[in-house]
Design a protein around this motif. Structure first.
Motif, short mmCIF file in Angstrom:
data_model
loop_
_atom_site.label_atom_id
_atom_site.label_comp_id
_atom_site.label_asym_id
_atom_site.label_seq_id
_atom_site.Cartn_x
_atom_site.Cartn_y
_atom_site.Cartn_z
N ARG A 222 -4.13 -8.00 -1.32
CA ARG A 222 -5.44 -7.85 -0.70
C ARG A 222 -6.35 -9.02 -1.05
O ARG A 222 -7.13 -9.50 -0.21
CB ARG A 222 -6.10 -6.53 -1.12
CG ARG A 222 -5.43 -5.30 -0.57
CD ARG A 222 -5.65 -5.14 0.89
NE ARG A 222 -7.06 -4.84 1.09
CZ ARG A 222 -7.65 -4.75 2.25
NH1 ARG A 222 -6.96 -4.92 3.34
NH2 ARG A 222 -8.92 -4.49 2.34
N GLN B 214 0.83 -1.20 0.00
CA GLN B 214 0.00 0.00 0.00
C GLN B 214 0.87 1.26 0.00
O GLN B 214 0.65 2.18 -0.79
CB GLN B 214 -0.92 0.00 1.22
CG GLN B 214 -1.82 1.20 1.30
CD GLN B 214 -2.62 1.23 2.59
OE1 GLN B 214 -2.16 0.74 3.62
NE2 GLN B 214 -3.80 1.79 2.53
N TYR C 171 -0.46 -4.72 -4.88
CA TYR C 171 -1.36 -4.43 -3.76
C TYR C 171 -2.67 -5.19 -3.91
O TYR C 171 -3.17 -5.79 -2.96
CB TYR C 171 -1.61 -2.92 -3.67
CG TYR C 171 -2.53 -2.53 -2.54
CD1 TYR C 171 -2.18 -2.75 -1.22
CD2 TYR C 171 -3.78 -1.96 -2.81
CE1 TYR C 171 -3.03 -2.41 -0.18
CE2 TYR C 171 -4.63 -1.62 -1.78
CZ TYR C 171 -4.26 -1.84 -0.47
OH TYR C 171 -5.10 -1.51 0.55
#
Length: 112
Positions: free
Chosen positions: A97, A68, A93
């Motif tokens: 996630r 992030q 990212y």
């Protein structure tokens, strides 16, 4: 025909007296902008921290903090061309996630 009608004054329900429009807006602004002596006690919309010194967990607690921050750093450096220049950071990212979400779903399914 082209005459403007004046705004009716607000009525204070407790005392049944009328309040001018400017007085109403001044009272509203006073709540939004506390005087300087009250500024230290005002929390500016942030949650009040517990007095025992412990911090509450963040709403977004993630294992993907490194990815992030890397993507945000890339955006800051390449703002005009962020979609092209930062695509690899965004994909890393998103992948992190996605994997984190799958682990969460798996953990939740085992809980029942």
């Amino acid at each position: 025909m082209g005459q403007r009608q004046s705004q009716p004054a607000a009525v204070d329900a407790a005392s049944n007296t009328s309040i001018s429009q400017s007085a109403t807006s001044n009272a509203f602004e006073a709540k939004l902008n506390p005087p300087a002596e009250d500024a230290r006690s005002h929390n500016f919309g942030q949650p009040i921290q517990p007095s025992d010194g412990k911090k509450n967990a963040s709403k977004l607690l993630t294992d993907c903090t490194v990815q992030q921050r890397a993507s945000l750093q890339c955006i800051e450096e390449n703002y005009e061309n962020k979609d092209v220049a930062c695509a690899p950071f965004f994909e890393e990212y998103k992948k992190c996630r996605r994997e984190e979400h799958e682990r969460k779903l798996e953990r939740n399914s085992r809980a029942f």
